[in-house]
Design a protein around this motif. Structure first.
Motif, PDB file in Angstrom:
ATOM      1  N   ALA A  14      10.661  26.454  44.233  1.00 37.17           N
ATOM      2  CA  ALA A  14      11.779  26.507  45.170  1.00 37.17           C
ATOM      3  C   ALA A  14      12.972  25.742  44.611  1.00 37.17           C
ATOM      4  O   ALA A  14      14.065  25.803  45.168  1.00 37.17           O
ATOM      5  CB  ALA A  14      11.364  25.929  46.515  1.00 37.17           C
ATOM      6  N   LEU A  15      12.777  25.023  43.522  1.00 35.04           N
ATOM      7  CA  LEU A  15      13.851  24.255  42.892  1.00 35.04           C
ATOM      8  C   LEU A  15      14.721  25.204  42.082  1.00 35.04           C
ATOM      9  O   LEU A  15      14.338  25.638  41.006  1.00 35.04           O
ATOM     10  CB  LEU A  15      13.268  23.170  41.977  1.00 35.04           C
ATOM     11  N   ALA A  16      15.897  25.515  42.597  1.00 36.07           N
ATOM     12  CA  ALA A  16      16.722  26.559  41.990  1.00 36.07           C
ATOM     13  C   ALA A  16      17.884  26.028  41.156  1.00 36.07           C
ATOM     14  O   ALA A  16      18.676  26.804  40.652  1.00 36.07           O
ATOM     15  CB  ALA A  16      17.270  27.470  43.089  1.00 36.07           C
ATOM     16  N   GLU A  17      18.001  24.716  40.997  1.00 37.48           N
ATOM     17  CA  GLU A  17      19.119  24.163  40.246  1.00 37.48           C
ATOM     18  C   GLU A  17      19.032  24.571  38.781  1.00 37.48           C
ATOM     19  O   GLU A  17      17.957  24.582  38.188  1.00 37.48           O
ATOM     20  CB  GLU A  17      19.137  22.631  40.344  1.00 37.48           C
ATOM     21  N   ALA A  18      20.174  24.866  38.182  1.00 38.50           N
ATOM     22  CA  ALA A  18      20.236  25.284  36.778  1.00 38.50           C
ATOM     23  C   ALA A  18      19.680  24.193  35.864  1.00 38.50           C
ATOM     24  O   ALA A  18      19.002  24.490  34.876  1.00 38.50           O
ATOM     25  CB  ALA A  18      21.668  25.630  36.395  1.00 38.50           C
ATOM     26  N   GLU A  19      19.947  22.934  36.180  1.00 42.04           N
ATOM     27  CA  GLU A  19      19.459  21.826  35.356  1.00 42.04           C
ATOM     28  C   GLU A  19      17.926  21.798  35.324  1.00 42.04           C
ATOM     29  O   GLU A  19      17.316  21.601  34.272  1.00 42.04           O
ATOM     30  CB  GLU A  19      19.998  20.500  35.902  1.00 42.04           C
ATOM     31  N   THR A  20      17.302  22.015  36.481  1.00 45.85           N
ATOM     32  CA  THR A  20      15.838  22.047  36.555  1.00 45.85           C
ATOM     33  C   THR A  20      15.292  23.214  35.745  1.00 45.85           C
ATOM     34  O   THR A  20      14.338  23.070  34.983  1.00 45.85           O
ATOM     35  CB  THR A  20      15.373  22.145  38.021  1.00 45.85           C
ATOM     36  N   ARG A  21      15.909  24.382  35.900  1.00 48.38           N
ATOM     37  CA  ARG A  21      15.479  25.576  35.163  1.00 48.38           C
ATOM     38  C   ARG A  21      15.578  25.330  33.660  1.00 48.38           C
ATOM     39  O   ARG A  21      14.644  25.617  32.912  1.00 48.38           O
ATOM     40  CB  ARG A  21      16.331  26.777  35.568  1.00 48.38           C
ATOM     41  N   ASP A  22      16.707  24.797  33.222  1.00 50.03           N
ATOM     42  CA  ASP A  22      16.905  24.538  31.799  1.00 50.03           C
ATOM     43  C   ASP A  22      15.869  23.551  31.266  1.00 50.03           C
ATOM     44  O   ASP A  22      15.350  23.717  30.167  1.00 50.03           O
ATOM     45  CB  ASP A  22      18.318  24.014  31.540  1.00 50.03           C
ATOM     46  N   ARG A  23      15.581  22.525  32.060  1.00 48.75           N
ATOM     47  CA  ARG A  23      14.590  21.521  31.632  1.00 48.75           C
ATOM     48  C   ARG A  23      13.194  22.146  31.515  1.00 48.75           C
ATOM     49  O   ARG A  23      12.462  21.878  30.566  1.00 48.75           O
ATOM     50  CB  ARG A  23      14.580  20.356  32.613  1.00 48.75           C
TER      51      ARG A  23
END
Length: 185
Positions: free
Chosen positions: A124-133
């Motif tokens: 559910a974590l949709a932030e781009a920073e989280t995705r990139d990490r």
């Protein structure tokens, strides 16, 4: 059989019941998820998800609609315990899990085996920073909840196929294919 999957849905919770009814109706009418061309060969997926309703929808999407062999566990510890014996080709992994988060599960699975299944994060974590990490940590892809159960199996097959294609070295042309015949003519 198929209807036993619904036994755990509580009758006073209409949301999962509506999802199940919609999936059942679509399962009867749409068989396109089983008609993908051969070659992708994704067959075994380990789903690591602690929310029961998402487990049910994932099972319907991947087993009933997608025709895949699926094992579902509710924690990172269970995933690590099951992964070696089940030998999944892909792991669909939630990030927010009890006992051990998905980040740690991914690290431990990578360290525990020579066999490296593709890890697709379901979060559910949709932030781009989280995705990139997550991608930098080795995830093949990140799928944000809520996911589309009608396309989930094909989405995972596409990820699998693209990762297989990326891992196959490009063949250099053979010397004979570019050489012109010698002699008259």
């Amino acid at each position: 059989g198929y209807f036993n999957l619904f036994a755990d849905i509580q009758s006073d919770d209409p949301e999962p019941a509506r999802v199940v009814a919609a999936l059942e109706s679509l399962r009867r009418w749409h068989h396109w998820t089983r008609s993908l061309p051969a070659g992708a060969a994704l067959e075994r997926i380990l789903v690591v998800e602690d929310e029961r309703d998402i487990q049910i929808v994932a099972r319907l999407a991947l087993v009933e609609l997608g025709g895949l062999e699926v094992e579902i566990v509710a924690s990172g510890r269970q995933a690590i315990a099951v992964a070696e014996e089940f030998a999944p080709q892909m792991i669909l992994l939630d990030v927010m899990l009890p006992e051990m988060d998905g980040w740690e599960v991914m690290r431990r699975l990578r360290a525990a085996s020579d066999r490296q299944p593709e890890v697709v994060i379901l979060t559910a974590l949709a932030e781009a920073e989280t995705r990139d990490r997550l991608l930098a940590e080795g995830a093949a892809e990140v799928i944000v909840k809520p996911f589309d159960p009608l396309t989930l199996a094909n989405q995972l097959r596409a990820i699998w196929a693209s990762r297989r294609a990326a891992s196959v070295p490009e063949r250099a042309p053979s010397r004979n294919s570019t050489r012109r015949p010698e002699g008259p003519g």
